[in-house]
Enzyme design. Structure first.
Site, PDB file in Angstrom:
ATOM      1  N   ASP A 218       0.850  -1.204   0.000  1.00 24.54           N
ATOM      2  CA  ASP A 218       0.000   0.000   0.000  1.00 24.54           C
ATOM      3  C   ASP A 218       0.877   1.242   0.000  1.00 24.54           C
ATOM      4  O   ASP A 218       1.979   1.209   0.548  1.00 24.54           O
ATOM      5  CB  ASP A 218      -0.806   0.046   1.304  1.00 24.54           C
TER       6      ASP A 218
ATOM      7  N   TYR B 263       2.010   4.765   1.634  1.00 21.59           N
ATOM      8  CA  TYR B 263       1.929   5.303   2.997  1.00 21.59           C
ATOM      9  C   TYR B 263       0.671   6.167   3.114  1.00 21.59           C
ATOM     10  O   TYR B 263       0.289   6.845   2.162  1.00 21.59           O
ATOM     11  CB  TYR B 263       3.154   6.152   3.309  1.00 21.59           C
TER      12      TYR B 263
ATOM     13  N   PHE C 114       7.805   2.169  -0.780  1.00 22.20           N
ATOM     14  CA  PHE C 114       8.799   2.371   0.284  1.00 22.20           C
ATOM     15  C   PHE C 114       9.394   3.778   0.311  1.00 22.20           C
ATOM     16  O   PHE C 114      10.155   4.121   1.211  1.00 22.20           O
ATOM     17  CB  PHE C 114       9.938   1.334   0.204  1.00 22.20           C
TER      18      PHE C 114
ATOM     19  N   HIS D  38      10.131  -9.437   5.041  1.00 19.62           N
ATOM     20  CA  HIS D  38       9.873  -8.010   4.818  1.00 19.62           C
ATOM     21  C   HIS D  38      10.810  -7.157   5.683  1.00 19.62           C
ATOM     22  O   HIS D  38      11.226  -7.584   6.763  1.00 19.62           O
ATOM     23  CB  HIS D  38       8.406  -7.719   5.188  1.00 19.62           C
TER      24      HIS D  38
END
Length: 221
Positions: free
Chosen positions: A66, A68, A79, A188
């Site tokens: 998703d 932020y 990211f 992750h």
């Protein structure tokens, strides 16, 4: 449907843009942006990952989930955050691994446009989100669209590095032909899992070794 996206991607994805699910997705997204709650990233940056990284220039694909959902964070690249924005925890860990792996210094800002401009497609599975509401635009059609993006790259290109962090990204890239591309997987970079195999994965140096092996310019991480 006329989608404002970089021309080479427009050509390769035109068939996708004509499908009923994409028309429904577009209607939903337009309605969300015209409502009272802020939607991220800003509308002009929804396809930012594509606009900075034309189809034939893609060397590496990193898959996020998703955007932020905090004020001023999302800029359309997974990211990545805008300059001047505090680094989110996952990005801190990414920069730590880059530094340990390649010797590069920790950057002063979290804007990964510099990666995109070198051929790194920073692709979120869902390209929009409602403010302060993680996952709010999931299962509206974005996932089908980004699956198509990955599929088209995997089928029409060769020797791309696909970097899949965490189970979600790994499932999304499960169909990629490992004989045709390099697929790197690990936990992750989030604080919950970074110490269980993300740190020390050497994905950045391994990606560059593969690019050099196939006569491509490595990425300045």
């Amino acid at each position: 449907m006329d989608v404002k996206i970089e021309q080479s991607w427009k050509t390769h994805l035109d068939e996708e843009f004509q499908k009923p699910y994409f028309e429904e997705l577009t209607s939903f997204v337009r309605k969300e942006y015209s409502g009272g709650t802020p939607i991220y990233p800003p509308a002009k940056l929804i396809f930012n990952a594509f606009n900075h990284c034309p189809f034939d220039d893609v060397k590496v694909v990193i898959i996020g989930q998703d955007p932020y959902h905090g004020i001023g964070q999302a800029n359309g690249l997974c990211f990545s955050v805008n300059k001047g924005v505090q680094f989110p925890p996952s990005l801190i860990n990414i920069f730590k691994e880059v530094s340990e792996d390649t010797g590069a210094p920790i950057p002063t800002d979290g804007d990964l446009t510099r990666w995109s401009d070198q051929g790194v497609l920073l692709l979120n599975a869902t390209l929009t989100v409602r403010a302060s509401s993680a996952g709010s635009h999931q299962k509206k059609g974005w996932e089908e669209f980004t699956d198509a993006v990955i599929r088209i790259l995997a089928e029409k290109r060769e020797n791309i590095v696909f970097i899949l962090w965490g189970s979600y990204a790994q499932k999304k890239g499960a169909f990629i032909d490992r004989n045709k591309h390099l697929v790197l997987t690990s936990p992750h970079p989030s604080p919950l899992s970074a110490y269980h195999g993300f740190f020390g994965n050497h994905h950045f140096s391994r990606a560059n070794d593969y690019l050099k092996l196939h006569n491509k310019k490595p990425i300045l991480w």
